[in-house]
Design an enzyme around this catalytic site. Structure first.
Site, PDB file in Angstrom:
ATOM      1  N   HIS A 194       0.805  -1.233   0.000  1.00  0.00           N
ATOM      2  CA  HIS A 194       0.000   0.000   0.000  1.00  0.00           C
ATOM      3  C   HIS A 194       0.825   1.265   0.000  1.00  0.00           C
ATOM      4  CE1 HIS A 194      -3.941  -1.941   0.895  1.00  0.00           C
ATOM      5  NE2 HIS A 194      -3.174  -2.851   1.465  1.00  0.00           N
ATOM      6  N   LYS A 200      -8.373  13.487   5.062  1.00  0.00           N
ATOM      7  CA  LYS A 200      -7.513  12.299   4.952  1.00  0.00           C
ATOM      8  C   LYS A 200      -6.530  12.393   6.098  1.00  0.00           C
ATOM      9  CE  LYS A 200      -6.514  13.750   0.764  1.00  0.00           C
ATOM     10  NZ  LYS A 200      -6.850  12.461   0.142  1.00  0.00           N
ATOM     11  N   ARG A 201      -5.741  11.345   6.325  1.00  0.00           N
ATOM     12  CA  ARG A 201      -4.743  11.443   7.381  1.00  0.00           C
ATOM     13  C   ARG A 201      -3.786  12.592   7.089  1.00  0.00           C
ATOM     14  NH1 ARG A 201      -4.324   7.570  11.618  1.00  0.00           N
ATOM     15  NH2 ARG A 201      -2.371   8.662  12.050  1.00  0.00           N
ATOM     16  N   LYS A 234       0.892  14.283   1.617  1.00  0.00           N
ATOM     17  CA  LYS A 234      -0.470  14.591   1.156  1.00  0.00           C
ATOM     18  C   LYS A 234      -0.671  16.102   0.957  1.00  0.00           C
ATOM     19  CE  LYS A 234      -2.370  10.520   3.569  1.00  0.00           C
ATOM     20  NZ  LYS A 234      -3.084   9.677   2.576  1.00  0.00           N
ATOM     21  N   THR A 266      -8.536   6.666  -1.626  1.00  0.00           N
ATOM     22  CA  THR A 266      -9.875   6.102  -1.802  1.00  0.00           C
ATOM     23  C   THR A 266     -10.943   7.156  -1.549  1.00  0.00           C
ATOM     24  OG1 THR A 266      -9.539   5.167   0.403  1.00  0.00           O
ATOM     25  CG2 THR A 266      -9.454   3.646  -1.445  1.00  0.00           C
ATOM     26  N   LYS A 320     -14.748   8.271  -3.354  1.00  0.00           N
ATOM     27  CA  LYS A 320     -16.004   8.566  -2.647  1.00  0.00           C
ATOM     28  C   LYS A 320     -16.580   9.892  -3.123  1.00  0.00           C
ATOM     29  CE  LYS A 320     -14.116   5.962   1.153  1.00  0.00           C
ATOM     30  NZ  LYS A 320     -13.229   6.026   2.342  1.00  0.00           N
TER      31      LYS A 320
HETATM   32  C1  26Q Z   1       3.533  -0.194  10.285  1.00  0.00           C
HETATM   33  C2  26Q Z   1       4.402  -0.646  11.261  1.00  0.00           C
HETATM   34  C3  26Q Z   1       4.252  -0.253  12.562  1.00  0.00           C
HETATM   35  C4  26Q Z   1       3.203   0.599  12.899  1.00  0.00           C
HETATM   36  C5  26Q Z   1       2.331   1.045  11.921  1.00  0.00           C
HETATM   37  C6  26Q Z   1       2.488   0.661  10.609  1.00  0.00           C
HETATM   38  C7  26Q Z   1       1.555   1.154   9.571  1.00  0.00           C
HETATM   39  C8  26Q Z   1       0.202   1.301   9.858  1.00  0.00           C
HETATM   40  C9  26Q Z   1      -0.701   1.744   8.909  1.00  0.00           C
HETATM   41  C10 26Q Z   1       1.972   1.442   8.294  1.00  0.00           C
HETATM   42  C11 26Q Z   1       1.070   1.892   7.333  1.00  0.00           C
HETATM   43  C12 26Q Z   1      -0.277   2.038   7.624  1.00  0.00           C
HETATM   44  C13 26Q Z   1      -1.288   2.491   6.678  1.00  0.00           C
HETATM   45  C14 26Q Z   1      -1.099   2.681   5.387  1.00  0.00           C
HETATM   46  C15 26Q Z   1      -2.172   3.148   4.510  1.00  0.00           C
HETATM   47  O1  26Q Z   1      -3.289   3.409   4.949  1.00  0.00           O
HETATM   48  N1  26Q Z   1      -1.913   3.284   3.216  1.00  0.00           N
HETATM   49  C16 26Q Z   1      -2.931   3.735   2.294  1.00  0.00           C
HETATM   50  O2  26Q Z   1      -3.611   2.598   1.775  1.00  0.00           O
HETATM   51  C17 26Q Z   1      -4.725   2.975   0.993  1.00  0.00           C
HETATM   52  C18 26Q Z   1      -5.458   1.716   0.591  1.00  0.00           C
HETATM   53  O3  26Q Z   1      -4.715   1.008  -0.347  1.00  0.00           O
HETATM   54  C19 26Q Z   1      -4.268   3.790  -0.217  1.00  0.00           C
HETATM   55  O4  26Q Z   1      -5.422   4.233  -0.900  1.00  0.00           O
HETATM   56  C20 26Q Z   1      -3.440   4.997   0.230  1.00  0.00           C
HETATM   57  O5  26Q Z   1      -2.914   5.658  -0.899  1.00  0.00           O
HETATM   58  C21 26Q Z   1      -2.327   4.535   1.146  1.00  0.00           C
HETATM   59  O6  26Q Z   1      -1.626   5.654   1.660  1.00  0.00           O
END
Ligand code: 26Q
Length: 767
Positions: A328, A506-507, A512, A614, A618
């Site tokens: 991702h 978004k986050r 971003k 995403t 929406k």
């Molecule tokens: C990893 C290790 C330790 C702690 C946290 C994490 C961690 C947690 C969440 C790393 C990444 C995430 C989240 C990533 C994420 O949400 N990515 C998004 O995924 C969406 C669905 O595919 C995409 O639409 C977005 O572009 C992408 O940023």
């Protein structure tokens, strides 16, 4: 589901009496909510018992961002209005449940994607089940104090959760070198859209072993008992609030191992009980690994199979068939890497399997500089996943291409057939039918309801667009009025409903580029003040975002935007045509209200950085034009809707690659006085800056170590140009036509389509 009102109200009454010693008239909102939920659970139980022996896919994910369950469940069961009427008949209001908290067991895109996929799979009758962690606390609740973000624990289970059942009989023990933990599953039904299908989301909760494994418990010394009790519950305490950055905390690794070990033990136990040959696991199961977070499932399955007497090679062969991996993100700071010693320390037997994989890889006679799982004492989880998994996928065309050409170039050369693209999607049930019912009705009235389950059909509105415009505008106005009222109540900020609603939700992350948006607002502000911008189209700039608590720059950006909001909103002259609001605690439920009310969808990441996005889908589905860069799924949105119906600006991926090599942001600032003025506001005393965080922000863009990493200043001029063009186009019939052309072209972005592609290309289920 066929609904019997009398039976339903009796069920609810009985539950209220048994659980809360109260009745329909007296029950509090929360009591009533729980009772309604339980009544639905009770009534639908018979549908949930079907196991037809067909191959199933397990979606392994550390996050499931489900949002509020009740309205979606009632809608999918086809009883939303029945339940509403039944409650109304006893003087209760279903809408009161809008105050019920979201299930926020996820951070953002990745977690919400998992939720959409579960809904879509059930709605298409595909056997997909979720496996994850039942965090005691979900993503923190956000408030602003003095413009700064504050976090509070999200005690989402405070009032219980009527949608899940504890399945004690399926509990298993998960072992760490220093700790044994009992894993208890809680199952939540996933109801398909009016098709009687019910899939399952199984979330594991950690508890002390105690009486459960009496022997193990008794072997422990007194002091150890106390420690184990404490550590066991700690594993599921809280969701790590990081998004697109990895934290190397051992507890996080424990969480990951805990959920995959429990899930695999559970599945293998059932296979054995059914007399199945574990080496043929792939006949009955496959597993989708949602990013690297559950990748430790691979060596865990190897370990479990060898414990059953199979060889490493046999176990490897099974894993190579059952596991698939979705990436991702391409950001280096998000790719999971763990210290070998840390893994070896808490999971020695699992680590041994990782070493065996590394050895096996070495035996393939490849260049060890290009192909490794362990190197210099670090385990690279993505490499492990790619080496073993059957299929590896990115989440949008541009993203998958970057994976092939850059991030995983070496692996792609070795295994080109493993790499596939599956562009993300969103469920049109929650993200149009449920959040925008008037618009859904308008569409139904022209083309019928086929689009509910086949979103491609929504293109049939094309010939009716001109005639739908007036009604569409009325609906949008109504949605804006509702959102404005909600924002007034919750944020205390007044937004005139005749303003353009320009939205970025978004986050919060530097890539971003919420900062780019904020700088453009300051640019407009000063332009209006000095008269260089005249007749500015009245616009409300709406932000929503949570920053990871440890992400300094993200928090500084929130503070900055809140200061800009103060400046603008309290300026009589400017606030006549401009408002800025940063809503607190943006979450799925807030998104439902915002997405249907937006006029502009800001998707402005630096090209190459947003894997897909995403929320862009929406907004599009709800009839909103995109103001965006050629990044992630924006590229495909342009393909589908026609670039002339979006507002695209900024450097492309290719341009980013060249520019970045000799990038000197201060040169750009030097040539653009209006940009300089907006930027200087960060440091010239325009805003209070007790903590110095605005100054740090300024430095990160100008003089820092690698200044303006995400090319905010490079894209600024083009952004402002296109943004102004959009705002000036707003309101014409041409503009509204663009909006509806976006809706008409959104068919591709249904998660039904995504899940079907996974099912056909990767899982081979449901055929
Ligand atoms: C990893 C290790 C330790 C702690 C946290 C994490 C961690 C947690 C969440 C790393 C990444 C995430 C989240 C990533 C994420 O949400 N990515 C998004 O995924 C969406 C669905 O595919 C995409 O639409 C977005 O572009 C992408 O940023």
């Amino acid at each position: 589901m066929n609904f019997r009102k009398k039976q339903f109200l009796e069920d609810v009454s009985h539950i209220l009496a048994a659980d809360y010693a109260t009745d329909l008239a007296q029950a509090t909102r929360k009591e009533l909510y729980n009772a309604v939920g339980k009544a639905v659970m009770q009534e639908t139980y018979p549908d949930r018992k079907t196991e037809d022996g067909k191959k199933r896919c397990g979606y392994f994910s550390a996050e499931f961002l489900m949002g509020r369950a009740i309205f979606n469940n009632l809608m999918n069961l086809g009883i939303l209005s029945d339940v509403s009427d039944a409650l109304a008949s006893v003087g209760r209001d279903l809408n009161a449940f809008e105050e019920v908290e979201d299930a926020a067991l996820g951070n953002g895109g990745l977690g919400r994607l998992a939720a959409c996929y579960l809904e879509s799979a059930a709605s298409m009758g595909l056997p997909l089940d979720g496996y994850g962690i039942r965090y005691r606390y979900g993503l923190f609740r956000q408030t602003f104090k003095d413009g700064y973000q504050h976090e509070e624990g999200d005690d989402w289970l405070k009032w219980g959760d009527p949608w899940s059942v504890r399945v004690e009989r399926d509990a298993v023990v998960v072992e760490f070198a220093d700790l044994k933990v009992k894993a208890v599953p809680y199952d939540t039904p996933i109801f398909g859209y009016r098709n009687g299908v019910v899939n399952n989301l199984r979330l594991w909760s950690s508890e002390p072993v105690q009486a459960f494994d009496f022997e193990a418990f008794n072997e422990m010394k007194g002091e150890n008992k106390a420690k184990e009790n404490f550590d066991a519950t700690k594993i599921c305490d809280v969701l790590y609030p990081n998004d697109n950055t990895m934290v190397g905390k051992i507890l996080r690794l424990r969480q990951q191992y805990f959920m995959v070990s429990a899930s695999l033990q559970d599945i293998l136990r059932k296979q054995k009980a059914a007399g199945k040959d574990l080496l043929q696991l792939d006949r009955d199961y496959c597993f989708q690994l949602n990013d690297t977070h559950p990748v430790i499932a691979i060596p865990e399955l190897m370990r479990l199979l060898q414990k059953e007497g199979h060889t490493f090679e046999e176990a490897f062969g099974v894993c190579a068939k059952v596991f698939n991996f979705t990436n991702h993100t391409i950001m280096a700071e998000a790719l999971e890497k763990w210290d070998s010693l840390a893994i070896a320390d808490i999971l020695p037997d699992v680590y041994e399997q990782i070493v065996a994989c590394q050895k096996r890889l070495e035996g393939e006679g490849l260049d060890p500089e290009k192909y490794f799982i362990i190197r210099e004492g670090i385990v690279h989880m993505a490499n492990l996943a790619i080496y073993v998994a059957a299929k590896v996928n990115g989440v949008a065309e541009i993203h998958t291409n970057i994976l092939k050409r850059e991030t995983f170039k070496n692996w792609y050369e070795l295994y080109p057939e493993k790499f596939v693209n599956i562009t993300n999607g969103i469920t049109p049930r929650r993200w149009l039918l449920l959040n925008n019912p008037r618009f859904a009705e308008l569409i139904d009235s022209r083309i019928g309801t086929g689009w509910h389950t086949d979103l491609k059909e929504i293109s049939k509105i094309k010939p009716y667009i001109a005639d739908m415009l007036p009604a569409f505008r009325v609906i949008k106005e109504e949605n804006k009025r509702k959102l404005a009222a909600y924002i007034k109540e919750h944020e205390g900020v007044e937004i005139p409903e005749n303003f353009i609603f320009d939205v970025q939700v978004k986050r919060l992350h530097e890539y971003k580029r919420q900062l780019l948006n904020a700088l453009s607002i300051l640019y407009f502000y000063y332009g209006i003040k000095d008269g260089s911008i005249r007749d500015f189209p009245p616009t409300a700039f709406i932000f929503g975002a949570k920053a990871a608590p440890g992400y300094y720059m993200a928090k500084a950006i929130i503070k900055f935007i809140n200061e800009v909001a103060n400046l603008v909103n309290s300026d009589e002259e400017v606030s006549a045509v401009m408002r800025v609001v940063f809503v607190q605690n943006y979450n799925v439920s807030y998104a439902e209200k915002i997405v249907c009310a937006a006029d502009v969808s800001e998707q402005i990441s630096m090209a190459g950085m947003e894997a897909s996005g995403t929320s862009n889908m929406k907004f599009m589905l709800n009839g909103t034009v995109t103001l965006g860069t050629m990044d992630g799924a924006n590229v495909e949105i342009c393909e589908e809707a026609g670039a002339e119906n979006e507002y695209i600006f900024g450097a492309t991926v290719e341009e980013v690659a060249t520019v970045r090599r000799f990038y000197w942001p201060l040169e750009i600032v030097g040539q653009d006085p209006s940009l300089k003025r907006a930027l200087d506001a960060m440091i010239d005393g325009t805003f209070p800056d007790e903590t110095g965080s605005l100054k740090k922000l300024y430095e990160s863009l100008t003089t820092g170590h690698s200044p303006d990493r995400y090319l905010v200043l490079l894209d600024f001029a083009d952004y402002v140009r296109v943004k102004e063009e959009l705002l000036r186009d707003y309101g014409s019939d041409e503009f509204w036509t663009k909006c509806l052309l976006n809706t008409a072209a959104a068919g591709k972005f249904s998660s039904d389509r995504s899940v079907k592609e996974y099912a056909d290309l990767i899982w081979h289920i449901g055929c």
